[in-house]
Design a protein around this motif. Structure first.
Motif, short mmCIF file in Angstrom:
data_model
loop_
_atom_site.label_atom_id
_atom_site.label_comp_id
_atom_site.label_asym_id
_atom_site.label_seq_id
_atom_site.Cartn_x
_atom_site.Cartn_y
_atom_site.Cartn_z
N ALA A 2 43.10 39.82 26.67
CA ALA A 2 42.21 39.45 27.95
C ALA A 2 40.82 40.23 27.59
O ALA A 2 40.72 41.00 26.88
CB ALA A 2 42.65 40.22 29.17
N ASP A 37 35.78 38.98 31.36
CA ASP A 37 36.42 38.24 32.29
C ASP A 37 37.17 38.83 33.69
O ASP A 37 37.12 38.41 34.50
CB ASP A 37 37.60 37.09 31.58
N VAL A 38 37.82 40.02 32.91
CA VAL A 38 38.41 40.96 33.98
C VAL A 38 37.50 41.44 34.95
O VAL A 38 37.64 41.56 36.12
CB VAL A 38 39.17 41.86 33.15
N LEU A 46 36.60 39.01 37.72
CA LEU A 46 37.42 38.46 38.64
C LEU A 46 37.52 39.87 39.44
O LEU A 46 37.73 39.88 40.62
CB LEU A 46 38.72 38.56 37.72
N TYR A 77 44.34 42.20 34.14
CA TYR A 77 44.75 41.45 32.62
C TYR A 77 45.78 40.64 32.59
O TYR A 77 45.96 39.60 31.83
CB TYR A 77 45.22 42.98 31.99
N THR A 81 44.36 37.41 34.08
CA THR A 81 43.38 36.53 33.04
C THR A 81 44.31 35.87 32.13
O THR A 81 44.02 34.79 31.77
CB THR A 81 42.58 37.66 32.36
N ASN A 141 44.47 31.78 31.77
CA ASN A 141 44.13 31.35 30.39
C ASN A 141 45.16 30.21 30.00
O ASN A 141 44.82 29.19 29.74
CB ASN A 141 43.88 32.23 29.36
#
Length: 266
Positions: free
Chosen positions: A2, A6-7, A10, A45, A48, A52
């Motif tokens: 991850a 991105d984490v 979020l 995590y 994510t 994906n």
């Protein structure tokens, strides 16, 4: 692995906030990081990674030319889904789920055709021949159908997949998709059972910011899939044009060679 950024995005959107611990579904245990102040915290995590996985699958579906039906009737989600799904040219249900939407798709298509019939009547003048009362009834019927089914008028065949926001609330839609073997993508909160969902995105399905970031990511993948399809089609068209040009080239050469020979005979 991850991506940390991105984490963080979020986390900023509150995707990690689950339900009260007393309302949890034990099947969500693999996606829960910890408990804080009586609330379950989702492992971002894993969110994510699952996001994906889901976006990659949705991109392939869009690239194949098939439709993904979005379902979100809760207040926090309906406007967000209508906006992003509409931009991606995908059908969506944001009002009440019509019973039999999938299992009785033929009947739903008939209702959509009624809308088209009314539109044709208004264009060709037949609408004006109706009495005032009849026109009022027709307009009411058209408005009701538009509200419930207006976003699926272009969905002429069964969707290739369903994307659901809140599987507990949309349990009828989930049940119909399961019965027909239609893949289900969904935002799944800690109070829901993820076992029947093909692509689980563990996330807060109540907060508008959380819904917004997930739906934006998902529809972004669908748009990318549509671009892939467009590029592939353009490449195929160019290949066909090149093939036609190659076929014409030898004929042109033959004509040039044949012309002098004809002059010599004369």
């Amino acid at each position: 692995m991850a991506n940390t950024s991105d984490v963080k995005s979020l986390l900023d959107a509150g995707v990690h906030f689950g339900h009260l611990t007393r309302k949890w579904d034990p099947n969500m245990a693999p996606y829960i990081y910890m408990e804080r102040n009586g609330i379950h915290i989702i492992n971002l995590y894993k969110t994510t990674a699952k996001l994906n996985e889901a976006t990659e699958a949705l991109r392939k579906i869009a690239a194949s030319g098939r439709k993904v039906l979005f379902v979100a009737t809760k207040k926090q989600a309906k406007d967000i889904v209508a906006q992003y799904a509409g931009e991606a040219n995908m059908p969506y249900i944001t009002e009440r789920w019509p019973g039999g939407m999938l299992t009785n798709f033929v009947t739903i298509r008939k209702a959509v055709k009624k809308m088209a019939l009314v539109d044709r009547m208004k264009k060709d003048g037949r609408y004006e021949t109706l009495s005032k009362k009849e026109r009022l009834q027709v307009d009411r019927m058209r408005a009701k159908l538009e509200k419930n089914l207006g976003s699926i008028t272009d969905m002429t065949r069964m969707p290739a997949a369903l994307f659901v926001v809140d599987t507990v609330r949309e349990h009828i839609a989930v049940k119909e998709a399961l019965k027909l073997g239609i893949p289900i993508f969904a935002m799944v909160d800690t109070n829901a059972n993820p076992r029947d969902i093909d692509y689980v995105i563990p996330s807060n399905d109540d907060a508008s910011k959380s819904i917004d970031i997930i739906i934006k990511e998902v529809t972004g993948a669908i748009k990318a899939g549509l671009e892939d399809r467009k590029s592939e089609k353009n490449a195929e068209d160019k290949a066909k044009e090149a093939a036609k040009a190659e076929k014409k080239a030898p004929k042109a050469e033959e004509a040039k060679v044949a012309a002098p020979a004809k002059d010599e005979e004369e």
